[in-house]
Scaffold this motif. Structure first.
Motif, PDB file in Angstrom:
ATOM      1  N   UNK A 189       0.846  -1.194   0.000  1.00 51.81           N
ATOM      2  CA  UNK A 189       0.000   0.000   0.000  1.00 51.81           C
ATOM      3  C   UNK A 189       0.882   1.244   0.000  1.00 51.81           C
ATOM      4  N   UNK A 190       0.302   2.321  -0.476  1.00 45.45           N
ATOM      5  CA  UNK A 190       0.997   3.597  -0.544  1.00 45.45           C
ATOM      6  C   UNK A 190       0.706   4.392   0.722  1.00 45.45           C
ATOM      7  N   UNK A 191       1.752   4.931   1.339  1.00 40.30           N
ATOM      8  CA  UNK A 191       1.617   5.696   2.571  1.00 40.30           C
ATOM      9  C   UNK A 191       2.144   7.109   2.324  1.00 40.30           C
ATOM     10  N   UNK A 192       1.413   8.103   2.811  1.00 37.79           N
ATOM     11  CA  UNK A 192       1.823   9.499   2.699  1.00 37.79           C
ATOM     12  C   UNK A 192       1.868  10.098   4.100  1.00 37.79           C
ATOM     13  N   UNK A 193       2.967  10.780   4.403  1.00 36.28           N
ATOM     14  CA  UNK A 193       3.086  11.518   5.670  1.00 36.28           C
ATOM     15  C   UNK A 193       2.950  13.000   5.345  1.00 36.28           C
ATOM     16  N   UNK A 194       1.745  13.556   5.498  1.00 32.40           N
ATOM     17  CA  UNK A 194       1.499  14.945   5.105  1.00 32.40           C
ATOM     18  C   UNK A 194       2.407  15.960   5.800  1.00 32.40           C
ATOM     19  N   UNK A 195       2.810  15.689   7.014  1.00 30.98           N
ATOM     20  CA  UNK A 195       3.659  16.633   7.747  1.00 30.98           C
ATOM     21  C   UNK A 195       5.021  16.801   7.086  1.00 30.98           C
ATOM     22  N   UNK A 196       5.464  15.800   6.341  1.00 27.16           N
ATOM     23  CA  UNK A 196       6.776  15.866   5.687  1.00 27.16           C
ATOM     24  C   UNK A 196       6.688  16.422   4.264  1.00 27.16           C
ATOM     25  N   UNK A 197       5.495  16.424   3.692  1.00 27.51           N
ATOM     26  CA  UNK A 197       5.299  16.837   2.296  1.00 27.51           C
ATOM     27  C   UNK A 197       5.391  18.353   2.169  1.00 27.51           C
ATOM     28  N   UNK A 198       6.235  18.813   1.235  1.00 27.35           N
ATOM     29  CA  UNK A 198       6.372  20.243   0.969  1.00 27.35           C
ATOM     30  C   UNK A 198       5.619  20.671  -0.284  1.00 27.35           C
ATOM     31  N   UNK A 199       4.922  19.720  -0.927  1.00 22.66           N
ATOM     32  CA  UNK A 199       4.087  20.056  -2.069  1.00 22.66           C
ATOM     33  C   UNK A 199       4.828  20.308  -3.360  1.00 22.66           C
ATOM     34  N   UNK A 200       5.971  19.671  -3.557  1.00 26.22           N
ATOM     35  CA  UNK A 200       6.740  19.906  -4.784  1.00 26.22           C
ATOM     36  C   UNK A 200       6.046  19.328  -6.021  1.00 26.22           C
ATOM     37  N   UNK A 201       5.276  18.239  -5.849  1.00 25.42           N
ATOM     38  CA  UNK A 201       4.537  17.654  -6.962  1.00 25.42           C
ATOM     39  C   UNK A 201       5.311  16.670  -7.813  1.00 25.42           C
ATOM     40  N   UNK A 202       6.558  16.348  -7.463  1.00 24.70           N
ATOM     41  CA  UNK A 202       7.334  15.389  -8.256  1.00 24.70           C
ATOM     42  C   UNK A 202       6.619  14.044  -8.351  1.00 24.70           C
ATOM     43  N   UNK A 203       6.063  13.594  -7.241  1.00 23.75           N
ATOM     44  CA  UNK A 203       5.387  12.295  -7.233  1.00 23.75           C
ATOM     45  C   UNK A 203       4.176  12.305  -8.170  1.00 23.75           C
ATOM     46  N   UNK A 204       3.471  13.428  -8.213  1.00 26.32           N
ATOM     47  CA  UNK A 204       2.310  13.554  -9.093  1.00 26.32           C
ATOM     48  C   UNK A 204       2.745  13.411 -10.550  1.00 26.32           C
ATOM     49  N   UNK A 205       3.829  14.064 -10.904  1.00 26.82           N
ATOM     50  CA  UNK A 205       4.318  14.035 -12.286  1.00 26.82           C
ATOM     51  C   UNK A 205       4.798  12.655 -12.728  1.00 26.82           C
ATOM     52  N   UNK A 252      -2.659  13.569  -6.225  1.00 23.32           N
ATOM     53  CA  UNK A 252      -2.993  14.963  -6.544  1.00 23.32           C
ATOM     54  C   UNK A 252      -2.469  15.854  -5.421  1.00 23.32           C
ATOM     55  N   UNK A 253      -2.263  17.115  -5.752  1.00 18.31           N
ATOM     56  CA  UNK A 253      -1.907  18.119  -4.749  1.00 18.31           C
ATOM     57  C   UNK A 253      -3.184  18.819  -4.296  1.00 18.31           C
ATOM     58  N   UNK A 254      -3.437  18.806  -2.992  1.00 19.22           N
ATOM     59  CA  UNK A 254      -4.565  19.535  -2.414  1.00 19.22           C
ATOM     60  C   UNK A 254      -4.045  20.330  -1.237  1.00 19.22           C
ATOM     61  N   UNK A 255      -4.239  21.624  -1.279  1.00 15.58           N
ATOM     62  CA  UNK A 255      -3.767  22.521  -0.217  1.00 15.58           C
ATOM     63  C   UNK A 255      -2.260  22.339   0.013  1.00 15.58           C
ATOM     64  N   UNK A 256      -1.518  22.200  -1.096  1.00 19.07           N
ATOM     65  CA  UNK A 256      -0.052  22.064  -1.100  1.00 19.07           C
ATOM     66  C   UNK A 256       0.448  20.802  -0.400  1.00 19.07           C
TER      67      UNK A 256
END
Length: 66
Positions: free
Chosen positions: A6-22, A30-34
């Motif tokens: 499964x895919x896990x995301x830690x929002x506190x560490x995410x800076x919203x660069x969007x590389x993963x989205x690309x 998707x990016x929501x609220x950075x």
């Protein structure tokens, strides 16, 4: 998710660069609220491209508990 992973995301560490989205071949992120959000977890193939590209180690693929 895929193959007991499964895919896990830690929002506190995410800076919203969007590389993963690309780099996501199935466009499940998707990016929501950075911050990254897994929009379509059922479509994720757990390929790990998002994990490889994240400079903040905010997203990773892990084995699901059995």
């Amino acid at each position: 998710m895929a193959n007991g992973k499964r895919l896990v995301v830690e929002p506190a560490w995410c800076k919203g660069c969007g590389y993963c989205v690309e780099f996501c071949p199935k466009k499940v992120l998707v990016l929501e609220h950075e911050k990254i959000v897994v929009k379509s977890p059922e479509a994720c193939i757990c390929c790990g491209l998002c994990e490889q590209r994240c400079p903040d180690y905010a997203i990773w693929v892990e084995k699901e508990a059995m």
